[in-house]
Design an enzyme around this catalytic site. Structure first.
Site, PDB file in Angstrom:
ATOM      1  N   ARG A 287       0.838  -1.196   0.000  1.00 34.63           N
ATOM      2  CA  ARG A 287       0.000   0.000   0.000  1.00 34.63           C
ATOM      3  C   ARG A 287       0.872   1.244   0.000  1.00 34.63           C
ATOM      4  O   ARG A 287       1.925   1.274   0.618  1.00 34.63           O
ATOM      5  CB  ARG A 287      -0.901   0.044   1.239  1.00 34.63           C
ATOM      6  N   PHE A 288       0.419   2.221  -0.751  1.00 33.82           N
ATOM      7  CA  PHE A 288       0.938   3.575  -0.617  1.00 33.82           C
ATOM      8  C   PHE A 288      -0.204   4.524  -0.895  1.00 33.82           C
ATOM      9  O   PHE A 288      -1.202   4.164  -1.499  1.00 33.82           O
ATOM     10  CB  PHE A 288       2.170   3.846  -1.497  1.00 33.82           C
ATOM     11  N   SER A 289      -0.062   5.759  -0.400  1.00 32.03           N
ATOM     12  CA  SER A 289      -1.199   6.667  -0.333  1.00 32.03           C
ATOM     13  C   SER A 289      -1.521   7.436  -1.597  1.00 32.03           C
ATOM     14  O   SER A 289      -2.680   7.717  -1.860  1.00 32.03           O
ATOM     15  CB  SER A 289      -0.974   7.689   0.797  1.00 32.03           C
ATOM     16  N   SER A 290      -0.522   7.790  -2.365  1.00 34.53           N
ATOM     17  CA  SER A 290      -0.805   8.657  -3.510  1.00 34.53           C
ATOM     18  C   SER A 290      -0.413   7.998  -4.822  1.00 34.53           C
ATOM     19  O   SER A 290       0.540   7.217  -4.883  1.00 34.53           O
ATOM     20  CB  SER A 290      -0.077  10.001  -3.365  1.00 34.53           C
TER      21      SER A 290
ATOM     22  N   GLN B  51       3.145   8.261  -5.970  1.00 31.76           N
ATOM     23  CA  GLN B  51       4.143   7.310  -5.488  1.00 31.76           C
ATOM     24  C   GLN B  51       4.330   6.130  -6.448  1.00 31.76           C
ATOM     25  O   GLN B  51       5.313   5.414  -6.350  1.00 31.76           O
ATOM     26  CB  GLN B  51       3.765   6.805  -4.103  1.00 31.76           C
TER      27      GLN B  51
END
Length: 127
Positions: free
Chosen positions: A9-12, A15
């Site tokens: 997972r990453f937020s943006s 990324q």
């Protein structure tokens, strides 16, 4: 062979152009290989561009589906959930994050944080 599930997972979406996906994937593959775990390729555990601050990764993301699969008994006890660090699972308020974490290990799933190689599992002590 014991199954391992890699949660990435990453937020943006920004990324995605960086190194996060490759780094998290390689860490999971390396750990699975070193510990003779079968890295599951069928369960898509990727929340790319989804926040963990507001629980979106649980409410509408792949992590929520994985948690439901655990509850339904579709993920065998003793399986491993591989994450880069605990903040990949949740960045919600402590009580909410802790509840989710404990619910996973109470169901017999081992959580491994790959950045520090910590292993979290429920150990029962018989007296």
């Amino acid at each position: 062979m014991i199954k391992a599930y890699s949660y990435i997972r990453f937020s943006s979406t920004r990324q995605m152009r960086g190194d996060s996906l490759r780094r998290q994937t390689e860490l999971s593959e390396q750990y699975a290989k070193e510990h003779n775990l079968e890295l599951d390729q069928n369960f898509n555990l990727r929340d790319l561009g989804l926040s963990a601050f507001d629980g979106s990764n649980v409410e509408r993301g792949a992590l929520g589906g994985f948690l439901a699969a655990i509850e339904a008994g579709q993920i065998p006890k003793g399986s491993y959930l591989l994450v880069e660090s605990l903040d990949r699972l949740s960045r919600e308020q402590l009580i909410d994050a802790l509840t989710m974490f404990l619910n996973i290990i109470r169901r017999g799933i081992v959580i491994v944080t790959l950045a520090d190689r910590m292993v979290y599992e429920l150990s029962l002590i018989h007296i």
